[in-house]
Design a protein around this motif. Structure first.
Motif, PDB file in Angstrom:
ATOM      1  N   VAL A 106      45.418  24.164 -14.448  1.00 13.90           N
ATOM      2  CA  VAL A 106      45.872  22.779 -14.513  1.00 13.90           C
ATOM      3  C   VAL A 106      47.083  22.706 -15.443  1.00 13.90           C
ATOM      4  N   ASP A 107      48.213  22.226 -14.917  1.00 12.23           N
ATOM      5  CA  ASP A 107      49.406  22.023 -15.743  1.00 12.23           C
ATOM      6  C   ASP A 107      49.189  20.851 -16.678  1.00 12.23           C
ATOM      7  N   VAL A 108      49.659  20.981 -17.916  1.00 13.45           N
ATOM      8  CA  VAL A 108      49.595  19.906 -18.907  1.00 13.45           C
ATOM      9  C   VAL A 108      51.000  19.334 -19.072  1.00 13.45           C
ATOM     10  N   CYS A 109      51.140  18.045 -18.832  1.00 12.28           N
ATOM     11  CA  CYS A 109      52.406  17.343 -19.042  1.00 12.28           C
ATOM     12  C   CYS A 109      52.211  16.424 -20.246  1.00 12.28           C
ATOM     13  N   TRP A 110      53.186  16.419 -21.150  1.00  8.19           N
ATOM     14  CA  TRP A 110      53.030  15.653 -22.381  1.00  8.19           C
ATOM     15  C   TRP A 110      53.732  14.302 -22.361  1.00  8.19           C
ATOM     16  N   GLU A 111      54.832  14.174 -21.667  1.00  6.42           N
ATOM     17  CA  GLU A 111      55.560  12.892 -21.652  1.00  6.42           C
ATOM     18  C   GLU A 111      55.971  12.555 -20.233  1.00  6.42           C
ATOM     19  N   PRO A 112      55.318  11.647 -19.577  1.00  5.98           N
ATOM     20  CA  PRO A 112      54.063  11.006 -20.001  1.00  5.98           C
ATOM     21  C   PRO A 112      52.892  11.978 -19.855  1.00  5.98           C
ATOM     22  N   GLU A 113      51.802  11.685 -20.548  1.00  3.93           N
ATOM     23  CA  GLU A 113      50.632  12.553 -20.494  1.00  3.93           C
ATOM     24  C   GLU A 113      50.056  12.561 -19.089  1.00  3.93           C
ATOM     25  N   THR A 119      45.257  21.352  -5.013  1.00  2.00           N
ATOM     26  CA  THR A 119      46.479  21.999  -5.485  1.00  2.00           C
ATOM     27  C   THR A 119      47.662  21.043  -5.346  1.00  2.00           C
ATOM     28  N   GLY A 120      48.407  20.884  -6.455  1.00  2.00           N
ATOM     29  CA  GLY A 120      49.567  20.004  -6.471  1.00  2.00           C
ATOM     30  C   GLY A 120      49.252  18.545  -6.762  1.00  2.00           C
ATOM     31  N   ARG A 121      47.986  18.202  -6.824  1.00  2.00           N
ATOM     32  CA  ARG A 121      47.595  16.798  -7.046  1.00  2.00           C
ATOM     33  C   ARG A 121      47.336  16.523  -8.515  1.00  2.00           C
ATOM     34  N   TRP A 122      47.577  15.284  -8.893  1.00  3.25           N
ATOM     35  CA  TRP A 122      47.378  14.827 -10.265  1.00  3.25           C
ATOM     36  C   TRP A 122      45.929  14.406 -10.486  1.00  3.25           C
ATOM     37  N   VAL A 123      45.470  14.545 -11.711  1.00  9.31           N
ATOM     38  CA  VAL A 123      44.148  14.047 -12.102  1.00  9.31           C
ATOM     39  C   VAL A 123      44.294  12.539 -12.257  1.00  9.31           C
ATOM     40  N   ASP A 124      43.789  11.812 -11.260  1.00 11.03           N
ATOM     41  CA  ASP A 124      43.891  10.347 -11.272  1.00 11.03           C
ATOM     42  C   ASP A 124      42.790   9.753 -10.406  1.00 11.03           C
ATOM     43  N   ALA A 125      42.757   8.442 -10.341  1.00  9.60           N
ATOM     44  CA  ALA A 125      41.707   7.743  -9.600  1.00  9.60           C
ATOM     45  C   ALA A 125      41.772   8.029  -8.101  1.00  9.60           C
ATOM     46  N   ASP A 126      42.952   8.300  -7.577  1.00  7.57           N
ATOM     47  CA  ASP A 126      43.054   8.636  -6.150  1.00  7.57           C
ATOM     48  C   ASP A 126      42.257   9.896  -5.826  1.00  7.57           C
ATOM     49  N   LEU A 127      42.214  10.819  -6.766  1.00  2.00           N
ATOM     50  CA  LEU A 127      41.518  12.083  -6.536  1.00  2.00           C
ATOM     51  C   LEU A 127      40.064  12.035  -6.992  1.00  2.00           C
ATOM     52  N   ARG A 163      37.297   9.721 -17.357  1.00  2.00           N
ATOM     53  CA  ARG A 163      36.464  10.653 -18.116  1.00  2.00           C
ATOM     54  C   ARG A 163      37.015  12.078 -18.014  1.00  2.00           C
ATOM     55  N   ILE A 164      37.409  12.490 -16.814  1.00  5.82           N
ATOM     56  CA  ILE A 164      37.973  13.826 -16.603  1.00  5.82           C
ATOM     57  C   ILE A 164      39.299  13.950 -17.346  1.00  5.82           C
ATOM     58  N   PHE A 165      40.143  12.936 -17.236  1.00  4.63           N
ATOM     59  CA  PHE A 165      41.432  12.931 -17.921  1.00  4.63           C
ATOM     60  C   PHE A 165      41.230  13.060 -19.435  1.00  4.63           C
ATOM     61  N   ALA A 166      40.288  12.292 -19.981  1.00  5.77           N
ATOM     62  CA  ALA A 166      40.027  12.304 -21.421  1.00  5.77           C
ATOM     63  C   ALA A 166      39.547  13.671 -21.894  1.00  5.77           C
ATOM     64  N   SER A 167      38.711  14.329 -21.101  1.00  9.23           N
ATOM     65  CA  SER A 167      38.219  15.645 -21.538  1.00  9.23           C
ATOM     66  C   SER A 167      39.335  16.684 -21.495  1.00  9.23           C
ATOM     67  N   LEU A 168      40.215  16.612 -20.493  1.00  7.45           N
ATOM     68  CA  LEU A 168      41.355  17.531 -20.445  1.00  7.45           C
ATOM     69  C   LEU A 168      42.309  17.264 -21.609  1.00  7.45           C
TER      70      LEU A 168
END
Length: 163
Positions: free
Chosen positions: A48-55, A75-83, A90-95
């Motif tokens: 999972v790629d980590v992007c800092w700005e924006p998080e 693959t290629g998708r963002w951790v968000d409500a669509d996924l 909760r998943i975003f916060a733990s990452l």
């Protein structure tokens, strides 16, 4: 590391490999992981790629066993409500916790957000750092099971030992 931390022994072995690559550093880097060395784990691995700005977090690579259990390739998708639906925050916060603390965590929870809600997901999230020591990727090892005694309908997150 001799203690078994996970239901799936592959996760224990992958964690031991991460610890070996880490050595005395806060965390290993992505370049420390040669695909040939972790070939046996590739089906359960998710980078999972980590992007800092924006998080944000984007799935770079999702192992075949993960795709098979989830019935989709993220693959290629963002951790968000669509996924992830309701579980996205909760998943975003733990990452984010893994990335900010530069600390490995283990997660176990029923997959209430997925059509196979009877499955329990067990994972570890392991930080990988760049040359400056900042987390730029998270290596996840993921396993799915239908345990005889599943955990309660809650989300368990625990820091992993660093030795």
């Amino acid at each position: 590391m001799t203690t078994e931390l996970f239901w799936d022994r592959r996760l224990d072995r992958l964690y031991a490999h991460w610890l070996m690559k880490k050595g005395d550093r806060l965390a290993p880097s992505r370049t420390d992981f040669n695909p040939a060395e972790i070939k046996a784990f590739l089906p359960i691995v998710n980078f999972v790629d980590v992007c800092w700005e924006p998080e944000g977090f984007r799935h770079r690579l999702v192992g075949t066993e993960i795709v098979q259990h989830l019935g989709r390739d993220a693959t290629g998708r963002w951790v968000d409500a669509d996924l992830y639906g309701e579980a996205a925050d909760r998943i975003f916060a733990s990452l984010l916790q893994v990335a900010r603390e530069v600390r490995p965590y283990r997660r176990r929870s029923p997959m209430t957000w997925h059509p196979h809600s009877w499955l329990t997901m067990e994972s570890m999230e392991l930080p990988l750092i760049d040359e400056s020591g900042r987390v730029n990727m998270i290596l996840r090892g993921v396993s799915y099971s239908a345990p005889k005694d599943p955990p309660c309908d809650h989300y368990v997150v625990a820091a992993l030992p660093l030795h």
